[in-house]
Design a protein around this motif. Structure first.
Motif, mmCIF file in Angstrom:
data_model
loop_
_atom_site.group_PDB
_atom_site.id
_atom_site.type_symbol
_atom_site.label_atom_id
_atom_site.label_comp_id
_atom_site.label_asym_id
_atom_site.label_seq_id
_atom_site.Cartn_x
_atom_site.Cartn_y
_atom_site.Cartn_z
ATOM 1 N N SER A 432 -5.480 9.031 8.263
ATOM 2 C CA SER A 432 -4.048 8.763 8.160
ATOM 3 C C SER A 432 -3.708 7.662 9.148
ATOM 4 O O SER A 432 -4.420 7.435 10.124
ATOM 5 N N LEU A 433 -2.605 6.968 8.870
ATOM 6 C CA LEU A 433 -2.177 5.844 9.698
ATOM 7 C C LEU A 433 -0.663 5.874 9.791
ATOM 8 O O LEU A 433 0.026 6.074 8.784
ATOM 9 N N ALA A 434 -0.141 5.705 10.996
ATOM 10 C CA ALA A 434 1.310 5.674 11.183
ATOM 11 C C ALA A 434 1.649 4.781 12.368
ATOM 12 O O ALA A 434 0.878 4.674 13.331
ATOM 13 N N PHE A 435 2.821 4.131 12.290
ATOM 14 C CA PHE A 435 3.338 3.260 13.335
ATOM 15 C C PHE A 435 4.624 3.867 13.891
ATOM 16 O O PHE A 435 5.378 4.507 13.163
ATOM 17 N N ILE A 436 4.891 3.602 15.160
ATOM 18 C CA ILE A 436 6.179 3.988 15.724
ATOM 19 C C ILE A 436 7.279 3.186 15.033
ATOM 20 O O ILE A 436 7.059 2.049 14.596
ATOM 21 N N SER A 437 8.458 3.752 14.913
ATOM 22 C CA SER A 437 9.584 3.013 14.354
ATOM 23 C C SER A 437 10.140 2.056 15.398
ATOM 24 O O SER A 437 9.931 2.236 16.609
ATOM 25 N N LEU A 438 10.855 1.036 14.945
ATOM 26 C CA LEU A 438 11.479 0.112 15.885
ATOM 27 C C LEU A 438 12.517 0.840 16.730
ATOM 28 O O LEU A 438 12.640 0.586 17.934
ATOM 29 N N GLU A 439 13.239 1.781 16.119
ATOM 30 C CA GLU A 439 14.199 2.579 16.878
ATOM 31 C C GLU A 439 13.485 3.417 17.935
ATOM 32 O O GLU A 439 13.977 3.576 19.063
ATOM 33 N N GLY A 440 12.325 3.965 17.582
ATOM 34 C CA GLY A 440 11.554 4.738 18.550
ATOM 35 C C GLY A 440 11.051 3.891 19.701
ATOM 36 O O GLY A 440 11.056 4.321 20.858
ATOM 37 N N ARG A 442 12.458 1.129 20.855
ATOM 38 C CA ARG A 442 13.607 0.846 21.718
ATOM 39 C C ARG A 442 13.957 2.048 22.586
ATOM 40 O O ARG A 442 14.308 1.903 23.761
ATOM 41 N N ALA A 443 13.851 3.251 22.014
ATOM 42 C CA ALA A 443 14.198 4.462 22.765
ATOM 43 C C ALA A 443 13.244 4.734 23.914
ATOM 44 O O ALA A 443 13.581 5.478 24.845
ATOM 45 N N SER A 444 12.068 4.119 23.879
ATOM 46 C CA SER A 444 11.091 4.316 24.963
ATOM 47 C C SER A 444 11.403 3.474 26.189
ATOM 48 O O SER A 444 10.682 3.553 27.190
ATOM 49 N N LEU A 445 12.479 2.671 26.135
ATOM 50 C CA LEU A 445 12.815 1.731 27.211
ATOM 51 C C LEU A 445 14.203 2.030 27.778
ATOM 52 O O LEU A 445 15.076 1.158 27.814
ATOM 53 N N PRO A 446 14.436 3.228 28.265
ATOM 54 C CA PRO A 446 15.796 3.590 28.689
ATOM 55 C C PRO A 446 16.262 2.917 29.965
ATOM 56 O O PRO A 446 17.469 2.852 30.222
#
Length: 469
Positions: A432-440, A442-446
């Motif tokens: 399986s393959l998955a990428f973080i969302s762009l919203e996710g 951005r949320a990692s940079l509070p």
């Protein structure tokens, strides 16, 4: 499915370079710069250079290779003065690895020499080069950084004020730039109006100032972080102290978001945000967005490891060191044969069969650009006995090339721009393959102290218009 990408191209984004500057009378500025460049070596390994001013003249040493290959004790001792600029390079614009393209670039203002080092890429280089050529300025290196250095020197000959030459350049050049420039008796630092590339200022314990692409460059020389060079700002350091002025008006804030994903060292702080904590948060968010049933979580060394720890923390799946990285292959004078180059990722990464054999793995990596490395990695892990390989990526799909200092080539070489997610998963060979969302992401940079990022590689929204070929 049949899909072919160029096998000899690097399969991770490459940063163009790092810059470092020192103004510190009474201190060994060449040695300080050498240590600073070693801390920033991850940003470029093709060439390194240092230029030093003593109040009357400038001397420079540069060559192809790593900082420790270019500079020894004797070379550093020969660079005497109190102001210095340094550079280590990865080529994305103009000439490839060559002595002429190595930085700093020297330019003459009448009988005075100045040295400039640049991180980033200009998008209107050809127009500036044509203007300089028409006015009789000789250009040899073929790089946008040389164009910038020569333009400053040429304009300053008429105005006789170096800051006016810098301001003229800032008013006319377009793209991403974080630059440091040394005259024989002063240091200057300036940054594009969008703040795309990072640049920070530190104070030395014995007096004097340091300018660095990342805070890890300050840490290694014991400098205290003071602040960032602001977008569009010109900062001068000389015996009168630190003075700052706005060279061009600040524009839409657009710091490169990929710095947090991959380029910056994890121990750096960019715009108030710890890079390590950001990557850890990316892993936690990705675990929530794209869970997987597995026995172990692995991070692809080095940038994938903090995110893997975050993924393990959020998912409850144990983290393990299942991949060992050889940090010296590819960074020596020993060149691999063609047969060895075909082994690709095996030159740098080696799995631990005793750890991963028979296990279902979640493998965390920072990005997928062309897909070759991911494909080789999955095959290597299966050969080492992995039962399943679930690939999780802590950046969104890279869909557009970067024109601001990252080597991501053209859209036809970006796998995500040419395949659907199921097609990528099949071609890479993962379960399986998955990428973080762009919203996710951005949320990692509070903790970032400004509201805007350059996300063009994910969205195609280029903050600085790119001329069509």
């Amino acid at each position: 499915m049949s899909f072919t990408l160029p096998g000899q191209l690097a399969d991770t984004p490459e940063e163009e370079c790092a810059v470092f500057g020192v103004f510190a009378p009474g201190q060994d500025v060449a040695r300080i710069t050498g240590f600073g460049l070693q801390a920033l070596q991850h940003r470029g390994q093709e060439s390194a250079g240092i230029a030093v001013g003593d109040g009357a003249s400038m001397v420079e040493a540069k060559d192809l290779g790593l900082v420790t290959q270019v500079f020894d004790e004797a070379k550093l001792a020969a660079l005497e003065g109190f102001v210095a600029v340094g550079h280590c390079r990865y080529s994305t614009s103009g000439a490839a690895a060559s002595w002429e393209a190595a930085q700093p670039h020297i330019s003459a203002i009448d009988n005075v020499l100045v040295a400039l080092a640049h991180n980033g890429t200009l998008v209107n280089t050809e127009a500036l080069r044509a203007q300089l050529d028409a006015e009789g300025v000789v250009l040899r290196a073929g790089t946008d950084s040389e164009v910038a250095a020569k333009a400053i020197g040429h304009i300053t000959q008429d105005t006789h004020h170096l800051r006016q030459g810098i301001r003229w350049l800032m008013e006319h050049m377009e793209g991403a730039y974080a630059m440091v420039l040394a005259s024989p008796d002063a240091l200057y630092a300036f940054r594009d109006p969008n703040g795309i590339r990072p640049l920070c200022i530190g104070g030395l314990p014995g007096g004097g100032w340091v300018v660095s692409s990342e805070t890890c460059g300050l840490d290694i020389v014991g400098a205290t972080y003071l602040r960032d060079v602001e977008p569009g700002e010109i900062v001068r350091f000389n015996r009168d102290g630190l003075t700052a002025e706005q060279g061009v008006p600040a524009a839409r804030r657009a710091s490169c978001i990929f710095e947090y994903v991959y380029f910056a060292r994890p121990d750096s702080v960019l715009d108030g945000q710890s890079v390590y904590q950001a990557r850890r948060a990316m892993g936690r968010i990705l675990a929530r967005e794209a869970p997987a049933r597995a026995d172990l979580v692995l991070g692809v060394p080095d940038s994938g490891v903090p995110a893997a720890l975050g993924f393990a923390e959020a998912s409850g799946i144990p983290f393990t060191d299942g991949i060992v990285k050889n940090r010296y292959v590819g960074r020596t004078f020993i060149q691999p044969t063609q047969e060895m180059r075909q082994m690709g990722i095996r030159l740098k990464l080696n799995p631990l069969p005793s750890v991963i054999g028979g296990k279902r793995l979640v493998v965390i990596d920072d990005s997928i650009v062309r897909g070759n490395t991911s494909r080789q990695l999955v095959a290597m892990l299966r050969e080492a006995g992995a039962a399943e390989v679930h690939l999780r990526i802590v950046s969104p799909e890279v869909l557009w090339p970067c024109f601001y200092g990252i080597d991501t080539d053209t859209r036809d070489q970006l796998i995500a721009a040419n395949m659907t997610l199921p097609q990528m998963n099949e071609w890479i060979g993962s379960d399986s393959l998955a990428f973080i969302s762009l919203e996710g992401l951005r949320a990692s940079l509070p903790d970032v102290c400004h509201p805007g990022f350059c996300e063009a590689c994910f969205t195609g929204d280029y903050v600085v218009p790119v001329p069509l070929p």
